[in-house]
Design an enzyme around this catalytic site. Structure first.
Site: not given
Ligand code: GDP
Ligand code: IMO
Ligand code: MG
Length: 437
Positions: A12, A15, A39-40, A223
């Site tokens: 987080d 990215k 989750g981006h 990740q």
């Protein structure tokens, strides 16, 4: 040109924002590991996107996106995301989205096993996203996984599911859950696999051909380094290799074709789930953690879990820089620290009274770390949206320089907000060259 983007901390770091920013300078954006545990978040004007399986480049109409062989793909989650993106006006066609025939599928029994595995661990649970990631990689390493290519042959899919389910059900039943039925799984999966068929591609060959034609490729890590199954805070890690070595394997490209590695580093650290976090703000620092959580919106993009917040850890980030070979770093979320009077940076570790400069492998040692801090003054003024280094207060610039020196890598980009244009590109940096290229 092939550039890899990698999270340097526990995930987080931002990215998604950086990939989105770079994507229109690249022809192809590929993911190489993980699945929908990622989750981006990307903000484009009024529009907000959360990418889980799809590379963040998908938002750019001209990008071709690849889901590499190193990924684990839940077909249901895949089409939920495709449908969500389509509803948000993103055109998704097999011409611009390629799924590796060698990627592994996450099956409903993997999700069930993720639950039982966490239950078995009790107090020592990992705090996984419960998406079935770990069990799918277990089957891959155990040589019984279902790859996309296998699933496309109905008899093979049936055989694998029936055989794997027999074993999975023993564990599922042991934990008081009803056994899953092979026919139900096949009824659910088969139509999804058929819908997937046109997207399936020999992606490593596709990338090799693109490279020959001088196409520019961005590899988007999910990740992060300290969640890497080999190099992270084991066993509190994910089950893949987000580090730069993993990018070659997971995208199916020769390592020497990678031209550069960009580390994504936050001005502070967060962690979701359980596991050691040496610089976590606890007890007396809870108010600061809350302030950062609120200013930085530190809640999981997918699970909405509040993220644990901590100070910048130079020992861990230096370790990440060394492992991945960062050529440049994008430093995100400078603006979140605008409100702080003082900012601490962990510059060393003490374990059992001894100073340690390297990142420990022993899990117990990770829990015993006493961070050695240096305290820097805050700048107490707004940096949100700054686009030039000259516009930053001097103390903010000093903080950035301190971080760069402490990890031994240039900072080529500073992010000052979630939007694309809330970004500073540092002149004469390695990063600027990639950006201009
Ligand atoms: P990722 O998983 O590394 O892509 O990061 P996430 O998207 O899960 O979390 C990062 C969050 O911070 C997202 O909501 C981003 O929009 C946001 N973000 C990224 N860069 C900045 C920044 O410089 N400032 C602020 N305030 N938010 C940012
Ligand atoms: P992005 O790409 C932060 C964490 C989970 C858990 C551990 C293992 O958005 O940075 P898993 O479901 O992978 O078996 O969970 O890893 N985790 C993440 N933490 N960001 C992520 O992705 C993560 N993906 C997994 O919280 O501690
Ligand atoms: Mg995230």
């Amino acid at each position: 040109m092939i550039i890899v983007i990698i999270g340097a901390q526990w995930g987080d770091e931002g990215k998604g924002k950086v990939v989105d920013l770079l994507a229109d300078r690249f022809d192809i954006v590929a993911r190489y590991q993980g699945g929908h545990n990622a989750g981006h978040s990307v903000y484009v004007g009024e529009r907000a996107f959360v990418l889980r399986l799809l590379p963040s480049g998908i938002i750019h109409a001209d990008s071709v996106c690849v889901l590499g062989n190193g990924m684990v793909i839940d077909p249901k989650a895949f089409f939920e995301e495709v449908d969500q993106m389509t509803a948000q006006g993103v055109s998704i066609t097999p011409e611009r989205l390629k799924v590796s025939s060698r990627a592994h599928l996450i099956m409903p029994y993997h999700r069930a096993l993720d639950h039982t595995s966490e239950e078995r661990l009790g107090n020592e649970k990992i705090g996984t996203t419960l998406r079935g990631i770990g069990p799918a990689y277990e089957d891959k390493a155990g040589r019984r996984g279902v790859r996309v290519a296998d699933a496309l042959v109905p008899e093979v899919l049936k055989l694998r599911v029936e055989r794997n389910l027999e074993e999975a059900n023993r564990i599922i039943v042991l934990y008081g859950q009803p056994p899953l039925r092979a026919d139900e799984i096949l009824n659910e999966i088969s139509p999804l696999v058929e819908r997937l068929r046109p997207f399936v591609c020999e992606t490593s060959h596709f990338l090799a051909e693109a490279k020959k034609r001088s196409k520019k490729i961005l590899l988007e890590g999910a990740q992060a380094t300290l969640l890497d199954v080999d190099h992270g805070t084991y066993p509190y890690v994910t089950s893949s290799n987000p580090t730069s070595g993993g990018a070659a394997v997971g995208a199916g490209i020769p390592p020497h074709h990678i031209s550069g590695v960009l580390g994504i580093v936050r001005t502070y650290a967060t962690r979701v789930g359980e596991g050691p976090f040496p610089t976590e703000m606890l007890d007396a620092e809870e108010a600061t953690a809350n302030l950062i959580r609120q200013r930085g919106n530190e809640y999981g993009s997918v699970t909405k879990r509040p993220r644990r917040c901590g100070w910048f850890d130079a020992v861990a980030t230096r370790y990440a820089a060394e492992l991945n070979g960062f050529d440049s770093v994008a430093l995100t979320k400078l603006d979140v620290l605008d409100a702080l009077d003082e900012i601490k940076v962990c510059v060393g570790y003490e374990i059992d009274g001894e100073r340690v400069e390297t990142f420990p492998a022993v899990s117990q040692d990770l829990l015993k770390i006493k961070p050695i801090y240096e305290t820097l003054p805050g700048w107490k003024s707004e940096t949100l949206g700054a686009t030039k280094i000259e516009d930053l207060p001097i103390k903010a610039r000093e903080y950035v320089e301190f971080l760069s020196a402490s990890i031994g890598v240039e900072i080529g980009l500073i992010s000052t907000g979630p939007e694309r244009d809330q970004t500073i590109i540092l002149p004469d940096s390695v990063m600027e060259n990639w950006f201009k290229a």
